[in-house]
Design a protein around this motif. Structure first.
Motif, PDB file in Angstrom:
ATOM      1  N   ILE A   1     -16.867 -24.616  -3.513  1.00  0.00           N
ATOM      2  CA  ILE A   1     -15.431 -24.655  -3.199  1.00  0.00           C
ATOM      3  C   ILE A   1     -14.907 -23.254  -2.911  1.00  0.00           C
ATOM      4  N   SER A   2     -15.231 -22.300  -3.795  1.00  0.00           N
ATOM      5  CA  SER A   2     -14.809 -20.910  -3.610  1.00  0.00           C
ATOM      6  C   SER A   2     -15.969 -20.126  -2.995  1.00  0.00           C
ATOM      7  N   GLN A   3     -15.943 -20.011  -1.690  1.00  0.00           N
ATOM      8  CA  GLN A   3     -17.057 -19.375  -0.971  1.00  0.00           C
ATOM      9  C   GLN A   3     -16.848 -17.863  -0.933  1.00  0.00           C
ATOM     10  N   ARG A   4     -17.455 -17.200  -1.898  1.00  0.00           N
ATOM     11  CA  ARG A   4     -17.355 -15.745  -2.014  1.00  0.00           C
ATOM     12  C   ARG A   4     -18.745 -15.124  -1.977  1.00  0.00           C
ATOM     13  N   ALA A   5     -18.800 -13.918  -1.447  1.00  0.00           N
ATOM     14  CA  ALA A   5     -20.080 -13.206  -1.398  1.00  0.00           C
ATOM     15  C   ALA A   5     -20.400 -12.639  -2.781  1.00  0.00           C
ATOM     16  N   CYS A   6     -21.614 -12.877  -3.234  1.00  0.00           N
ATOM     17  CA  CYS A   6     -22.030 -12.387  -4.551  1.00  0.00           C
ATOM     18  C   CYS A   6     -22.142 -10.862  -4.532  1.00  0.00           C
ATOM     19  N   ASP A   7     -21.544 -10.212  -5.529  1.00  0.00           N
ATOM     20  CA  ASP A   7     -21.631  -8.752  -5.639  1.00  0.00           C
ATOM     21  C   ASP A   7     -22.434  -8.334  -6.866  1.00  0.00           C
ATOM     22  N   ARG A   8     -23.255  -9.244  -7.389  1.00  0.00           N
ATOM     23  CA  ARG A   8     -24.138  -8.934  -8.519  1.00  0.00           C
ATOM     24  C   ARG A   8     -25.580  -9.301  -8.160  1.00  0.00           C
ATOM     25  N   LEU A   9     -25.944  -9.072  -6.935  1.00  0.00           N
ATOM     26  CA  LEU A   9     -27.284  -9.442  -6.480  1.00  0.00           C
ATOM     27  C   LEU A   9     -28.348  -8.503  -7.052  1.00  0.00           C
ATOM     28  N   ARG A  10     -29.510  -9.082  -7.366  1.00  0.00           N
ATOM     29  CA  ARG A  10     -30.659  -8.305  -7.844  1.00  0.00           C
ATOM     30  C   ARG A  10     -31.924  -8.867  -7.215  1.00  0.00           C
ATOM     31  N   CYS A  11     -32.829  -7.962  -6.847  1.00  0.00           N
ATOM     32  CA  CYS A  11     -34.092  -8.374  -6.237  1.00  0.00           C
ATOM     33  C   CYS A  11     -35.137  -8.562  -7.333  1.00  0.00           C
ATOM     34  N   ILE A  12     -35.771  -9.738  -7.355  1.00  0.00           N
ATOM     35  CA  ILE A  12     -36.798 -10.003  -8.369  1.00  0.00           C
ATOM     36  C   ILE A  12     -38.165  -9.466  -7.931  1.00  0.00           C
ATOM     37  N   ALA A  13     -38.246  -8.940  -6.704  1.00  0.00           N
ATOM     38  CA  ALA A  13     -39.508  -8.363  -6.234  1.00  0.00           C
ATOM     39  C   ALA A  13     -39.630  -6.889  -6.639  1.00  0.00           C
ATOM     40  N   CYS A  14     -38.566  -6.112  -6.384  1.00  0.00           N
ATOM     41  CA  CYS A  14     -38.593  -4.679  -6.724  1.00  0.00           C
ATOM     42  C   CYS A  14     -37.757  -4.351  -7.957  1.00  0.00           C
ATOM     43  N   ASP A  15     -37.011  -5.353  -8.474  1.00  0.00           N
ATOM     44  CA  ASP A  15     -36.166  -5.192  -9.658  1.00  0.00           C
ATOM     45  C   ASP A  15     -35.076  -4.147  -9.445  1.00  0.00           C
TER      46      ASP A  15
ATOM     47  N   VAL B   1     -25.511 -19.089  -3.787  1.00  0.00           N
ATOM     48  CA  VAL B   1     -25.328 -17.649  -3.630  1.00  0.00           C
ATOM     49  C   VAL B   1     -25.085 -17.347  -2.156  1.00  0.00           C
ATOM     50  N   TYR B   2     -23.980 -16.626  -1.904  1.00  0.00           N
ATOM     51  CA  TYR B   2     -23.607 -16.318  -0.529  1.00  0.00           C
ATOM     52  C   TYR B   2     -23.707 -14.824  -0.244  1.00  0.00           C
ATOM     53  N   LEU B   3     -24.030 -14.519   1.015  1.00  0.00           N
ATOM     54  CA  LEU B   3     -23.861 -13.179   1.577  1.00  0.00           C
ATOM     55  C   LEU B   3     -22.733 -13.286   2.595  1.00  0.00           C
ATOM     56  N   GLY B   4     -22.112 -12.169   2.905  1.00  0.00           N
ATOM     57  CA  GLY B   4     -21.007 -12.240   3.848  1.00  0.00           C
ATOM     58  C   GLY B   4     -20.662 -10.902   4.455  1.00  0.00           C
ATOM     59  N   GLY B   5     -19.892 -10.950   5.546  1.00  0.00           N
ATOM     60  CA  GLY B   5     -19.422  -9.734   6.191  1.00  0.00           C
ATOM     61  C   GLY B   5     -18.302  -9.090   5.398  1.00  0.00           C
ATOM     62  N   SER B   6     -17.738  -8.012   5.915  1.00  0.00           N
ATOM     63  CA  SER B   6     -16.715  -7.267   5.183  1.00  0.00           C
ATOM     64  C   SER B   6     -15.429  -8.076   4.999  1.00  0.00           C
ATOM     65  N   ALA B   7     -15.225  -9.099   5.842  1.00  0.00           N
ATOM     66  CA  ALA B   7     -14.035  -9.933   5.705  1.00  0.00           C
ATOM     67  C   ALA B   7     -14.193 -10.985   4.614  1.00  0.00           C
ATOM     68  N   THR B   8     -15.394 -11.200   4.141  1.00  0.00           N
ATOM     69  CA  THR B   8     -15.651 -12.194   3.100  1.00  0.00           C
ATOM     70  C   THR B   8     -15.376 -11.584   1.731  1.00  0.00           C
ATOM     71  N   PRO B   9     -14.491 -12.188   0.927  1.00  0.00           N
ATOM     72  CA  PRO B   9     -14.211 -11.645  -0.411  1.00  0.00           C
ATOM     73  C   PRO B   9     -15.431 -11.761  -1.316  1.00  0.00           C
ATOM     74  N   CYS B  10     -15.534 -10.846  -2.263  1.00  0.00           N
ATOM     75  CA  CYS B  10     -16.650 -10.849  -3.211  1.00  0.00           C
ATOM     76  C   CYS B  10     -16.227 -11.484  -4.521  1.00  0.00           C
ATOM     77  N   GLY B  11     -17.191 -12.024  -5.242  1.00  0.00           N
ATOM     78  CA  GLY B  11     -16.909 -12.644  -6.534  1.00  0.00           C
ATOM     79  C   GLY B  11     -17.931 -13.722  -6.848  1.00  0.00           C
ATOM     80  N   ILE B  12     -17.521 -14.674  -7.670  1.00  0.00           N
ATOM     81  CA  ILE B  12     -18.397 -15.786  -8.039  1.00  0.00           C
ATOM     82  C   ILE B  12     -18.311 -16.846  -6.952  1.00  0.00           C
ATOM     83  N   GLY B  13     -19.429 -17.095  -6.285  1.00  0.00           N
ATOM     84  CA  GLY B  13     -19.458 -18.062  -5.202  1.00  0.00           C
ATOM     85  C   GLY B  13     -19.762 -19.472  -5.691  1.00  0.00           C
ATOM     86  N   THR B  14     -18.998 -20.432  -5.196  1.00  0.00           N
ATOM     87  CA  THR B  14     -19.247 -21.844  -5.467  1.00  0.00           C
ATOM     88  C   THR B  14     -19.101 -22.603  -4.159  1.00  0.00           C
TER      89      THR B  14
END
Length: 206
Positions: A121-135, A106-119
């Protein structure tokens, strides 16, 4: 070719779909008669086999004509498809590519980093993040950073109302501001989420 098909359909409709007119010699029975006369019944019984044979012969002729049309070299069989009534009005479904998949890593990234499914090979910032502490689902804002005066109570009281969060957002080109109800980060470069041990954020699947 279209003309041949129209003529074929007209012929089929006229022979098999429309009711036959009264046969010659079959006069309408007068009122009060309870059944057909013996002569008419005998004539009908004699004529029925002839009519049945004639029907089979016409059906064979129609089959031959259909086969002849389909065997023409310029006939495109793929274009000859009847539209199903059940498909009318059915909306076309969107692409389900990636449905149920999660980022790894799972990647985070700046505004220049594309969002999507990160692997790896395909280093993309995750845009479906959820916090398991506060839900809470993590929100992010491009070209912004969090003001240094941000604290836990600010996000606790204002998440996820954007108008209230903007009071602590500062414009910064290339940065991306992330936050949930209990944690917040400003990221400028591609960052593996596992490197930040304080965050309880996970990929919520795409």
């Amino acid at each position: 070719m279209a003309k041949d098909l129209d003529e074929l359909l007209d012929e089929v409709e006229s022979k098999f779909c429309r009711p036959d007119p009264l046969r010659p010699g079959m006069a309408q029975q007068p009122k009060g008669c309870s059944g057909p006369r013996g002569g008419d019944r005998n004539g009908a019984e004699a004529t029925d086999p002839l009519r049945l044979t004639d029907t089979f012969k016409k059906a064979d002729d129609l089959d031959s004509l259909i086969n002849e049309i389909f065997e023409e070299p310029d006939f495109d069989k793929k274009s000859f498809k009847l539209k199903s009534k059940s498909s009318v009005g059915v909306p076309v479904k969107g692409s389900i590519q990636g449905l149920g998949k999660s980022c790894s890593p799972v990647y985070l990234g700046g505004s220049a980093t594309p969002c999507g499914i990160g692997t790896s090979i395909s280093q993309r910032a995750c845009d479906r993040l959820r916090c398991i502490a506060c839900d809470f689902r993590i929100v992010s804002y491009n070209d912004c950073m969090w003001d240094t005066s941000c604290d836990y109570l600010f996000f606790r009281n204002n998440m996820p109302e954007f108008q209230k969060l903007t009071t602590k957002l500062v414009q910064k080109k290339g940065a991306r501001a992330y936050a949930c109800q209990c944690s917040w980060r400003t990221i400028e470069d591609l960052t593996d989420l596992q490197s930040d041990h304080q965050l309880r954020w996970v990929c919520g699947k795409h």
